[in-house]
Design a protein around this motif. Structure first.
Motif, mmCIF file in Angstrom:
data_model
loop_
_atom_site.group_PDB
_atom_site.id
_atom_site.type_symbol
_atom_site.label_atom_id
_atom_site.label_comp_id
_atom_site.label_asym_id
_atom_site.label_seq_id
_atom_site.Cartn_x
_atom_site.Cartn_y
_atom_site.Cartn_z
ATOM 1 N N GLY A 113 0.765 -1.239 0.000
ATOM 2 C CA GLY A 113 0.000 0.000 0.000
ATOM 3 C C GLY A 113 0.793 1.284 0.000
ATOM 4 O O GLY A 113 0.249 2.354 0.321
ATOM 5 N N ALA A 114 2.073 1.242 -0.363
ATOM 6 C CA ALA A 114 2.870 2.473 -0.420
ATOM 7 C C ALA A 114 2.302 3.419 -1.469
ATOM 8 O O ALA A 114 1.858 2.986 -2.538
ATOM 9 N N SER A 115 2.325 4.708 -1.183
ATOM 10 C CA SER A 115 1.802 5.685 -2.127
ATOM 11 C C SER A 115 2.782 5.892 -3.275
ATOM 12 O O SER A 115 3.997 5.725 -3.122
ATOM 13 N N PHE A 116 2.241 6.294 -4.415
ATOM 14 C CA PHE A 116 3.072 6.527 -5.600
ATOM 15 C C PHE A 116 4.088 7.627 -5.342
ATOM 16 O O PHE A 116 5.261 7.519 -5.722
ATOM 17 N N SER A 117 3.665 8.704 -4.678
ATOM 18 C CA SER A 117 4.543 9.860 -4.470
ATOM 19 C C SER A 117 5.736 9.521 -3.587
ATOM 20 O O SER A 117 6.810 10.120 -3.733
ATOM 21 N N ARG A 118 5.588 8.564 -2.670
ATOM 22 C CA ARG A 118 6.697 8.166 -1.814
ATOM 23 C C ARG A 118 7.525 7.053 -2.432
ATOM 24 O O ARG A 118 8.741 6.984 -2.235
ATOM 25 N N LEU A 119 6.887 6.181 -3.215
ATOM 26 C CA LEU A 119 7.574 4.995 -3.726
ATOM 27 C C LEU A 119 8.322 5.248 -5.032
ATOM 28 O O LEU A 119 9.463 4.807 -5.202
ATOM 29 N N PHE A 120 7.691 5.975 -5.957
ATOM 30 C CA PHE A 120 8.290 6.109 -7.287
ATOM 31 C C PHE A 120 9.661 6.795 -7.285
ATOM 32 O O PHE A 120 10.594 6.297 -7.932
ATOM 33 N N PRO A 121 9.848 7.939 -6.580
ATOM 34 C CA PRO A 121 11.149 8.614 -6.673
ATOM 35 C C PRO A 121 12.346 7.767 -6.237
ATOM 36 O O PRO A 121 13.309 7.633 -7.002
#
Length: 412
Positions: A297-305
């Motif tokens: 459930g990690a958010s895209f904004s925290r996971l993608f970078p």
């Protein structure tokens, strides 16, 4: 507040123009021919293709993905009106710098926009600073074409995932590294199936077009052509051998087949052969950590970078090639880190800016001395390579620390 933001954007654009002009001019002034690839390699390839000669990637095996020829052809056509006054080489250099600047401007406009947030403006300032510190190598290489494609593609992943995936895939067919952003998007985005299907469709379309143009065994030549090359002197893994060269126990030789300087020393070939498998293992491991975070459930904004940052750095750190233009690869992930998660972009951005500065000092400023294995440039390159490893560690550490709904629920 809106007026202050507009003024900030105007200042940003002034800095953008000034830095591009300064870096373009520096290419004519710096030592070691930082524009050499453009006029000595790109321009002849483009001329051959336009004049009915061999077409790299189609009629003969090439070290680049085939779409890399497109900007080379565009620059050649743009240069034609200038040939009479500047000569073929000068005209092509001006056309290339103009093409890169125009593409960067389009991406910069997407980043700054009319109502640019403070995060976007911070990313824009980082881009300007990185370009200035890296110098001519940031503009006068094919890698410069992929950077704006990666920036726009990354910016649009949440709003226009299909278009973003298409741009990133096209970027990967110019220079392979944007594929790392595609992998990161497939893992981190809730639009992963749209990204995956679009990337596959664009790739299929490119392959079909190449087959219709007459390419067959050359289609994946950019992958097979790399298998036999040795350990380039600027590669991270070449660092111990460079110190051996300082001590006289290794030598630096030019490969006319690959057009680069490589290490010749006992043990260099096995190290070079082991790097690609190790790169694959590292990429799979980093992707696996990202996939676990996404499933939890990690958010895209925290996971993608951090995922994109780590994957791109894995391609650099475990590469037997260490070309200075590789520093451009990490610019786009950090820009996106600012946009998506500015609070945690400070350390990665500072590391990348230091990498850019040291890379410029190595090439082109002290490159002649490096080829002689003089002590000072070897020390500088060693520090740069240690920073690359540190940047990878920073990215993986940030990736491991990405919060998930599972960990949040456990803490509560």
């Amino acid at each position: 507040m809106r007026r202050r933001s507009a003024t900030h954007v105007v200042v940003l654009w002034c800095a953008f123009v000034a830095v591009h002009v300064a870096v373009a001019i520096a290419g004519w002034m710096y030592p070691s021919q930082p524009m050499g690839d453009v006029v000595l390699v790109y321009e002849p390839w483009a001329t051959s293709a336009l004049n009915g000669g061999p077409v790299v990637g189609v009629t003969q095996t090439w070290v680049y993905p085939q779409l890399a020829l497109v900007p080379m052809l565009l620059a050649k056509m743009m240069s034609l009106p200038l040939v009479a006054t500047m000569g073929a080489s000068g005209a092509y250099l001006v056309a290339w710098a103009t093409l890169v600047t125009v593409l960067d401007a389009l991406a910069f406009a997407s980043l700054t926009g009319r109502s640019a947030s403070s995060q976007c403006r911070a990313g824009a300032w980082f881009w300007v600073a990185a370009l200035l510190l890296l110098g001519p190598i940031a503009m006068y290489r094919i890698d410069a074409i992929a950077v704006p494609l990666a920036v726009v593609g990354g910016l649009w992943l949440t709003r226009r995932p299909a278009v973003a995936a298409a741009l990133l895939t096209i970027g990967a067919w110019v220079k392979i590294w944007p594929a790392a952003l595609v992998f990161a998007a497939v893992v981190a985005s809730r639009h992963r199936m749209r990204v995956l299907v679009t990337a596959a469709a664009v790739t299929a379309g490119i392959l079909l077009a190449l087959l219709l143009c007459g390419a067959d065994s050359e289609i994946f030549g950019f992958l097979t052509a790399q298998t036999g090359r040795g350990l380039q002197i600027e590669a991270v893994a070449a660092t111990p051998f460079l110190w051996a060269a300082v001590a006289g126990a290794a030598s630096i030789e030019y490969s006319f087949e690959i057009l680069t300087f490589q290490i010749v020393a006992p043990g260099a070939e096995p190290v070079a052969a082991a790097l690609t498998p190790l790169m694959i293992v590292l990429v799979v491991a980093v992707t696996g950590v990202g996939a676990i975070k996404a499933m939890r459930g990690a958010s895209f904004s925290r996971l993608f970078p951090p995922l994109a940052h780590s994957l791109v750095l894995a391609l650099i750190v475990m590469n037997k090639v260490g070309s200075p233009q590789f520093a451009t690869w990490v610019i786009a992930p950090v820009i996106l880190w600012f946009v998506l998660d500015r609070a945690r972009a400070g350390v990665p951005s500072a590391t990348v800016l230091a990498l850019c500065a040291l890379t410029c000092v190595v090439y082109p400023l002290t490159y002649d001395a490096l080829l002689r294995a003089d002590l000072l440039p070897v020390v500088i390159l060693t520090v740069r390579n240690l920073l690359l490893v540190s940047a990878l560690v920073v990215g993986i550490r940030a990736l491991i620390r990405v919060p998930t709904t599972t960990t949040t629920a456990t803490r509560e």
